[in-house]
Motif scaffolding. Structure first.
Motif, PDB file in Angstrom:
ATOM      1  N   SER A   1       0.668  -1.153   0.232  1.00 28.62           N
ATOM      2  CA  SER A   1       0.074   0.095  -0.060  1.00 28.62           C
ATOM      3  C   SER A   1       0.833   1.259   0.051  1.00 28.62           C
ATOM      4  O   SER A   1       0.392   2.319  -0.413  1.00 28.62           O
ATOM      5  CB  SER A   1      -0.722  -0.146   1.197  1.00 28.62           C
ATOM      6  OG  SER A   1      -0.207  -0.007   2.415  1.00 28.62           O
ATOM      7  N   TRP A   2       2.076   1.232   0.137  1.00 24.51           N
ATOM      8  CA  TRP A   2       2.854   2.535   0.512  1.00 24.51           C
ATOM      9  C   TRP A   2       3.602   2.695  -0.873  1.00 24.51           C
ATOM     10  O   TRP A   2       3.724   3.978  -0.770  1.00 24.51           O
ATOM     11  CB  TRP A   2       3.848   2.249   1.561  1.00 24.51           C
ATOM     12  CG  TRP A   2       4.845   1.182   1.020  1.00 24.51           C
ATOM     13  CD1 TRP A   2       4.793  -0.218   1.463  1.00 24.51           C
ATOM     14  CD2 TRP A   2       6.328   1.298   0.394  1.00 24.51           C
ATOM     15  NE1 TRP A   2       5.820  -1.018   1.239  1.00 24.51           N
ATOM     16  CE2 TRP A   2       6.763   0.045   0.481  1.00 24.51           C
ATOM     17  CE3 TRP A   2       6.869   2.167   0.060  1.00 24.51           C
ATOM     18  CZ2 TRP A   2       7.806  -0.370  -0.101  1.00 24.51           C
ATOM     19  CZ3 TRP A   2       7.839   2.087  -0.441  1.00 24.51           C
ATOM     20  CH2 TRP A   2       8.445   0.459  -0.786  1.00 24.51           C
TER      21      TRP A   2
ATOM     22  N   TRP B   1      -1.191  20.192  10.079  1.00 16.70           N
ATOM     23  CA  TRP B   1      -0.048  19.292  10.740  1.00 16.70           C
ATOM     24  C   TRP B   1      -0.652  18.338  11.611  1.00 16.70           C
ATOM     25  O   TRP B   1      -0.026  17.167  11.826  1.00 16.70           O
ATOM     26  CB  TRP B   1       0.544  20.392  11.676  1.00 16.70           C
ATOM     27  CG  TRP B   1       1.986  19.608  12.292  1.00 16.70           C
ATOM     28  CD1 TRP B   1       2.142  19.132  13.397  1.00 16.70           C
ATOM     29  CD2 TRP B   1       3.201  19.420  11.451  1.00 16.70           C
ATOM     30  NE1 TRP B   1       3.464  18.562  13.348  1.00 16.70           N
ATOM     31  CE2 TRP B   1       4.137  18.642  12.248  1.00 16.70           C
ATOM     32  CE3 TRP B   1       3.331  19.583  10.167  1.00 16.70           C
ATOM     33  CZ2 TRP B   1       5.118  18.133  11.839  1.00 16.70           C
ATOM     34  CZ3 TRP B   1       4.500  18.946   9.674  1.00 16.70           C
ATOM     35  CH2 TRP B   1       5.610  18.471  10.449  1.00 16.70           C
ATOM     36  N   ASN B   2      -1.971  18.383  12.451  1.00 15.63           N
ATOM     37  CA  ASN B   2      -2.420  17.477  13.443  1.00 15.63           C
ATOM     38  C   ASN B   2      -3.134  16.274  12.537  1.00 15.63           C
ATOM     39  O   ASN B   2      -3.910  15.567  13.461  1.00 15.63           O
ATOM     40  CB  ASN B   2      -3.321  17.967  14.415  1.00 15.63           C
ATOM     41  CG  ASN B   2      -2.354  18.877  15.379  1.00 15.63           C
ATOM     42  OD1 ASN B   2      -1.135  18.302  15.575  1.00 15.63           O
ATOM     43  ND2 ASN B   2      -2.863  20.148  15.808  1.00 15.63           N
TER      44      ASN B   2
ATOM     45  N   THR C   1       3.601  16.802   4.294  1.00 15.70           N
ATOM     46  CA  THR C   1       3.481  16.511   2.877  1.00 15.70           C
ATOM     47  C   THR C   1       3.290  17.641   2.050  1.00 15.70           C
ATOM     48  O   THR C   1       3.738  17.753   0.823  1.00 15.70           O
ATOM     49  CB  THR C   1       2.353  15.716   2.400  1.00 15.70           C
ATOM     50  OG1 THR C   1       1.055  16.343   2.840  1.00 15.70           O
ATOM     51  CG2 THR C   1       2.187  14.350   3.190  1.00 15.70           C
ATOM     52  N   TYR C   2       2.937  18.674   2.498  1.00 16.87           N
ATOM     53  CA  TYR C   2       2.827  20.161   2.077  1.00 16.87           C
ATOM     54  C   TYR C   2       4.065  20.980   2.292  1.00 16.87           C
ATOM     55  O   TYR C   2       4.358  22.179   1.601  1.00 16.87           O
ATOM     56  CB  TYR C   2       1.514  20.946   2.773  1.00 16.87           C
ATOM     57  CG  TYR C   2       0.401  20.356   2.183  1.00 16.87           C
ATOM     58  CD1 TYR C   2       0.039  20.038   0.874  1.00 16.87           C
ATOM     59  CD2 TYR C   2      -0.876  20.258   3.205  1.00 16.87           C
ATOM     60  CE1 TYR C   2      -1.047  19.733   0.296  1.00 16.87           C
ATOM     61  CE2 TYR C   2      -1.906  19.594   2.727  1.00 16.87           C
ATOM     62  CZ  TYR C   2      -2.343  19.449   1.693  1.00 16.87           C
ATOM     63  OH  TYR C   2      -3.379  18.758   1.137  1.00 16.87           O
ATOM     64  N   ALA C   3       5.057  20.374   3.125  1.00 11.69           N
ATOM     65  CA  ALA C   3       6.271  21.141   3.558  1.00 11.69           C
ATOM     66  C   ALA C   3       7.027  21.605   2.350  1.00 11.69           C
ATOM     67  O   ALA C   3       7.710  22.670   2.318  1.00 11.69           O
ATOM     68  CB  ALA C   3       7.022  20.489   4.479  1.00 11.69           C
ATOM     69  N   PRO C   4       7.105  20.690   1.210  1.00  8.59           N
ATOM     70  CA  PRO C   4       7.826  21.069   0.031  1.00  8.59           C
ATOM     71  C   PRO C   4       7.345  22.410  -0.782  1.00  8.59           C
ATOM     72  O   PRO C   4       8.183  23.293  -1.156  1.00  8.59           O
ATOM     73  CB  PRO C   4       7.739  20.191  -1.022  1.00  8.59           C
ATOM     74  CG  PRO C   4       7.442  18.740  -0.169  1.00  8.59           C
ATOM     75  CD  PRO C   4       6.645  19.403   1.113  1.00  8.59           C
TER      76      PRO C   4
ATOM     77  N   PRO D   1      -0.430   6.286   7.571  1.00 11.71           N
ATOM     78  CA  PRO D   1      -0.744   6.661   9.032  1.00 11.71           C
ATOM     79  C   PRO D   1       0.268   7.377   9.822  1.00 11.71           C
ATOM     80  O   PRO D   1      -0.174   7.974  10.670  1.00 11.71           O
ATOM     81  CB  PRO D   1      -1.369   5.387   9.785  1.00 11.71           C
ATOM     82  CG  PRO D   1      -1.578   4.225   8.601  1.00 11.71           C
ATOM     83  CD  PRO D   1      -0.799   4.858   7.562  1.00 11.71           C
ATOM     84  N   THR D   2       1.582   7.120   9.587  1.00 12.78           N
ATOM     85  CA  THR D   2       2.540   7.880  10.394  1.00 12.78           C
ATOM     86  C   THR D   2       2.869   9.005   9.947  1.00 12.78           C
ATOM     87  O   THR D   2       3.889   9.849  10.561  1.00 12.78           O
ATOM     88  CB  THR D   2       3.622   6.883  10.695  1.00 12.78           C
ATOM     89  OG1 THR D   2       4.251   6.485   9.435  1.00 12.78           O
ATOM     90  CG2 THR D   2       3.301   5.589  11.305  1.00 12.78           C
TER      91      THR D   2
END
Length: 175
Positions: free
Chosen positions: A46-47, A118-119, A133-136, A126-127
């Motif tokens: 799945s990853w 962030w939360n 994911t939006y940090a870039p 799930p981790t």
């Protein structure tokens, strides 16, 4: 001061290229694993797909910053090439100022997006936090902003030799 700024930007540029390149390399290893796991092992992982998508986002925003500094970004110059030299220079300056605005927008609102989400966690991983994911987006915005400021202050660097790892010895033999 100018030399230190250029060296810093050369190092950032090299880091951008490495990060973007490693993202593509990792994607090219992950996708075949997903295919192998599904069709040969008979159990789909799945990853691989969500990780590959995240790496594509990293590649896109960090690679775009490097591309901008290298002068390899998309530029439609059909109209500006036909302008007189003075107007062409003014149009180029306007484009840099607009790029500055885009970078500030990406950095500010990208940071807000990261903080807002962030939360939350990704369903497929799930981790991993959604904000991560939006940090870039803000990272790419800051990197491109630095390269835009460099172009505004010191001119186009795309034809200058990158000197961040210059190990040329001087006449006394010191590196």
């Amino acid at each position: 001061m100018k030399t230190a700024f250029l060296r810093l930007n050369d190092t950032l540029y090299s880091a951008c290229i490495w990060v973007a390149g490693l993202s593509v390399l990792t994607m090219s290893l992950i996708i075949p694993w997903g295919i192998f796991a599904r069709y040969v092992l008979g159990t789909g992982s799945s990853w691989p797909e969500p990780v590959a998508i995240l790496l594509m986002v990293v590649f896109t925003f960090v690679g775009a910053a490097a591309s901008y500094r290298a002068g390899a970004h998309m530029a439609v110059a059909m109209v500006t090439d036909r302008l007189p030299a003075g107007l062409r220079s003014a149009a180029a300056r306007l484009v840099q100022l607009l790029m500055l605005g885009v970078c500030v927008f990406m950095t500010y609102y990208g940071t807000k997006l990261c903080m807002t989400t962030w939360n939350q966690f990704l369903a497929s991983l799930p981790t991993v936090r959604v904000g991560m994911t939006y940090a870039p987006i803000p990272i790419g915005g800051v990197l491109t902003l630095i390269f835009v400021l460099e172009r505004l202050l010191l001119g186009d660097q795309s034809t200058r030799k990158v000197v961040c790892f210059d190990l040329v010895e001087d006449s006394e033999g010191a590196a």
